[in-house]
Enzyme design. Structure first.
Site, PDB file in Angstrom:
ATOM      1  N   LYS A 103       2.249  20.203  -8.709  1.00 30.38           N
ATOM      2  CA  LYS A 103       2.863  21.612  -9.401  1.00 30.38           C
ATOM      3  C   LYS A 103       4.086  21.594 -10.016  1.00 30.38           C
ATOM      4  O   LYS A 103       4.219  20.784 -11.024  1.00 30.38           O
ATOM      5  CB  LYS A 103       2.541  22.817  -8.486  1.00 30.38           C
ATOM      6  CG  LYS A 103       1.421  22.714  -7.586  1.00 30.38           C
ATOM      7  CD  LYS A 103       0.044  23.173  -8.362  1.00 30.38           C
ATOM      8  CE  LYS A 103      -1.277  23.104  -7.970  1.00 30.38           C
ATOM      9  NZ  LYS A 103      -1.479  23.639  -6.663  1.00 30.38           N
TER      10      LYS A 103
ATOM     11  N   ARG B  73       0.759  -1.204   0.112  1.00 29.26           N
ATOM     12  CA  ARG B  73       0.139  -0.005   0.054  1.00 29.26           C
ATOM     13  C   ARG B  73       0.818   1.406   0.023  1.00 29.26           C
ATOM     14  O   ARG B  73       0.524   2.077  -0.573  1.00 29.26           O
ATOM     15  CB  ARG B  73      -0.932   0.094   1.107  1.00 29.26           C
ATOM     16  CG  ARG B  73      -1.970   1.153   1.152  1.00 29.26           C
ATOM     17  CD  ARG B  73      -2.981   1.252   2.295  1.00 29.26           C
ATOM     18  NE  ARG B  73      -3.853   0.241   2.239  1.00 29.26           N
ATOM     19  CZ  ARG B  73      -4.018  -0.511   3.503  1.00 29.26           C
ATOM     20  NH1 ARG B  73      -3.140  -0.310   4.431  1.00 29.26           N
ATOM     21  NH2 ARG B  73      -5.086  -1.485   3.561  1.00 29.26           N
TER      22      ARG B  73
ATOM     23  N   ASP C  49       3.385  25.330   3.867  1.00 31.21           N
ATOM     24  CA  ASP C  49       3.115  24.793   2.492  1.00 31.21           C
ATOM     25  C   ASP C  49       4.035  25.496   1.600  1.00 31.21           C
ATOM     26  O   ASP C  49       4.248  26.810   1.359  1.00 31.21           O
ATOM     27  CB  ASP C  49       1.778  25.316   2.068  1.00 31.21           C
ATOM     28  CG  ASP C  49       1.336  24.544   0.695  1.00 31.21           C
ATOM     29  OD1 ASP C  49       2.314  24.670   0.003  1.00 31.21           O
ATOM     30  OD2 ASP C  49       0.313  24.528   0.481  1.00 31.21           O
TER      31      ASP C  49
ATOM     32  N   TYR D  95      -3.829  28.487   0.525  1.00 37.65           N
ATOM     33  CA  TYR D  95      -4.423  28.059  -0.596  1.00 37.65           C
ATOM     34  C   TYR D  95      -6.090  27.779   0.018  1.00 37.65           C
ATOM     35  O   TYR D  95      -6.140  27.158   1.176  1.00 37.65           O
ATOM     36  CB  TYR D  95      -3.677  26.396  -0.949  1.00 37.65           C
ATOM     37  CG  TYR D  95      -4.343  25.650  -1.860  1.00 37.65           C
ATOM     38  CD1 TYR D  95      -4.349  26.282  -3.315  1.00 37.65           C
ATOM     39  CD2 TYR D  95      -4.911  24.363  -1.602  1.00 37.65           C
ATOM     40  CE1 TYR D  95      -4.793  25.143  -4.295  1.00 37.65           C
ATOM     41  CE2 TYR D  95      -5.395  23.616  -2.752  1.00 37.65           C
ATOM     42  CZ  TYR D  95      -5.460  24.272  -3.944  1.00 37.65           C
ATOM     43  OH  TYR D  95      -5.775  23.297  -4.952  1.00 37.65           O
TER      44      TYR D  95
HETATM   45  C1  LIG Z   1      -2.343  23.308  -5.703  1.00 42.24           C
HETATM   46  C2  LIG Z   1      -1.910  23.652  -4.434  1.00 42.24           C
HETATM   47  C3  LIG Z   1      -2.363  22.650  -3.356  1.00 42.24           C
HETATM   48  C4  LIG Z   1      -3.047  21.548  -3.553  1.00 42.24           C
HETATM   49  O1  LIG Z   1      -2.617  20.494  -4.413  1.00 42.24           O
HETATM   50  P1  LIG Z   1      -3.327  19.658  -5.035  1.00 42.24           P
HETATM   51  O2  LIG Z   1      -2.537  18.424  -5.643  1.00 42.24           O
HETATM   52  O3  LIG Z   1      -4.068  20.163  -6.373  1.00 42.24           O
HETATM   53  O4  LIG Z   1      -4.203  18.713  -4.084  1.00 42.24           O
HETATM   54  C5  LIG Z   1      -1.858  23.147  -2.039  1.00 42.24           C
HETATM   55  N1  LIG Z   1      -1.148  23.995  -1.667  1.00 42.24           N
HETATM   56  C6  LIG Z   1      -0.742  24.994  -2.878  1.00 42.24           C
HETATM   57  C7  LIG Z   1      -0.064  26.258  -2.321  1.00 42.24           C
HETATM   58  C8  LIG Z   1      -1.243  24.664  -4.082  1.00 42.24           C
HETATM   59  O5  LIG Z   1      -0.886  25.595  -5.086  1.00 42.24           O
END
Ligand SMILES: *Cc1c(COP(=O)(O)O)cnc(C)c1O
Length: 382
Positions: free
Chosen positions: A201, A52, A176, A105
């Site tokens: 991203k 997993r 983040d 976000y």
């Molecule tokens: C896009 C993003 C997320 C979430 O990512 P996903 O893979 O789309 O769930 C979290 N934090 C930031 C700053 C982001 O730009």
């Protein structure tokens, strides 16, 4: 290990180099792991016994990410949002109070606002550029959640000062780090406890997959994140782990290229009369530019622009006139994107913009072509 990130990204976390072996680890798919001996089925010493949480590709990706961020543990999640929510939920319990930057976000904010209270956790948002966050600490504050630069409005936070104050009170600091993609900033080296990143991203880099990572420092954070992630069954799919590991190899080159184009476009836009102000932390005009200079090594492809108030009715036509900037959410891929952000800006401390907010992401097209595209789209609507 070589000192430069670009070299480490190429030569770190590789399968053992053997004659006639592939350069990249193959995509390892599999739930069942077969045992050689019935005695080993429940033995604690045999390592992984079920698929997993992944196989070799996952392990190499974890190794690369924790090395890049200066952490000592990495947990992979199916997407970025689950990395954010896992880190938060692992660091708080019923009765706790958590502080979250108002520039986080959107879906992360929604998790904090709608879901945490259902488990007895109180969430409080703070003004992103507040330089006295300590004053908001309560007896039961267990975590502070930062995102620097903030989504949409790009405020920079003083991780060092906040982490120092937090440490004194046993408060966990989560950052983040998606904007900086582990390249331009490493929050753990500034005192943060946990870094989360949407691998979706920059790391994956081609707008074709989802992934997330939680990177921790210290035994207790590792334990809490691992336990909750495992108990909730959060795991990254093998193909996505493969894409993320492959993306890492070219990450620093792509990040630098996209960042250089964004800075060039941002500077060009500062001179446009339709533009009221440009929000980019690498520009002198950014209110926390000095902090950015102190802590960051470079900037990425994402920045925002406030247009003059008269531009408001023209935003839709401007976005439609762009040829190279796609209209869509996300960033970090190879192609440029642009989005009108005002409808997303419902916050506790809504900044006074005085004009429509447009966010630009520069991909890997030539910077002059991107500038020419914005120029023709402005010309088309004014
Ligand atoms: C896009 C993003 C997320 C979430 O990512 P996903 O893979 O789309 O769930 C979290 N934090 C930031 C700053 C982001 O730009």
């Amino acid at each position: 290990m070589p000192s430069k990130k670009s070299t480490r990204l190429i030569h770190g976390a590789r399968p053992e180099k053997r004659k006639k072996s592939l350069v990249n680890p193959p995509v390892a798919r599999g739930s069942t792991i077969l045992f050689d001996d019935p005695k080993n089925v429940y033995a604690k010493t045999v390592g992984k016994t079920y698929g997993r949480l992944g196989h070799e590709t996952h392990e190499l990706l974890e190794e690369a990410l924790k090395e890049l961020e200066g952490g000592d543990f990495c947990y992979l999640t199916p997407n970025g949002l689950s990395a954010c929510s896992l880190a938060m939920l692992a660091s708080a319990k019923a009765g706790d109070h958590v502080l979250i930057t108002d520039s986080a976000y959107g879906p992360t904010r929604r998790f904090a606002e709608e879901t945490l209270p259902r488990y007895g956790i109180t969430s409080e948002f703070f003004e992103p550029a507040d330089d006295n966050i300590e004053a908001l600490f309560r007896e039961n504050t267990s975590l502070i959640y930062l995102e620097t630069p903030g989504s949409l409005t790009l405020e920079i936070q003083d991780i060092k000062a906040i982490a120092e104050a937090a440490k004194a009170q046993g408060v966990t600091v989560i950052v983040d780090n998606t904007w900086a993609a582990s390249i331009a900033l490493n929050p753990i080296t500034l005192g943060a406890d946990i870094v989360v990143q949407a691998l979706t991203k920059y790391v994956m880099g081609h707008s074709d997959g989802f992934g997330g990572a939680v990177i921790t420092k210290g035994v207790s954070h590792k334990q809490k994140v691992y336990e909750l992630g495992r108990n909730m069954g959060l795991a990254l799919a093998p193909e996505e782990a493969y894409s993320a590991l492959r993306g890492l190899r070219t990450l620093s080159t792509r990040y630098a290229e996209s960042g250089a184009s964004a800075l060039k476009l941002a500077k060009w836009m500062q001179k446009c009369e339709e533009v009221k102000s440009v929000w980019h932390p690498a520009l002198n005009s950014h209110p926390q530019h000095d902090l950015w200079k102190r802590d960051f090594e470079g900037s990425g492809g994402l920045f925002s622009v406030i247009m003059q108030p008269e531009f408001e009715p023209k935003v839709g036509d401007f976005l439609s006139a762009l040829k190279f900037f796609g209209l869509g959410f996300s960033y970090g891929g190879f192609e440029s994107l642009c989005i009108h952000c005002d409808p997303q800006l419902e916050r506790h401390f809504t900044p006074d913009l005085g004009g429509p907010l447009i966010r630009f992401y520069c991909g890997l097209e030539d910077a002059d072509d991107l500038i020419a595209d914005v120029e023709q789209a402005l010309d088309a609507v004014i």
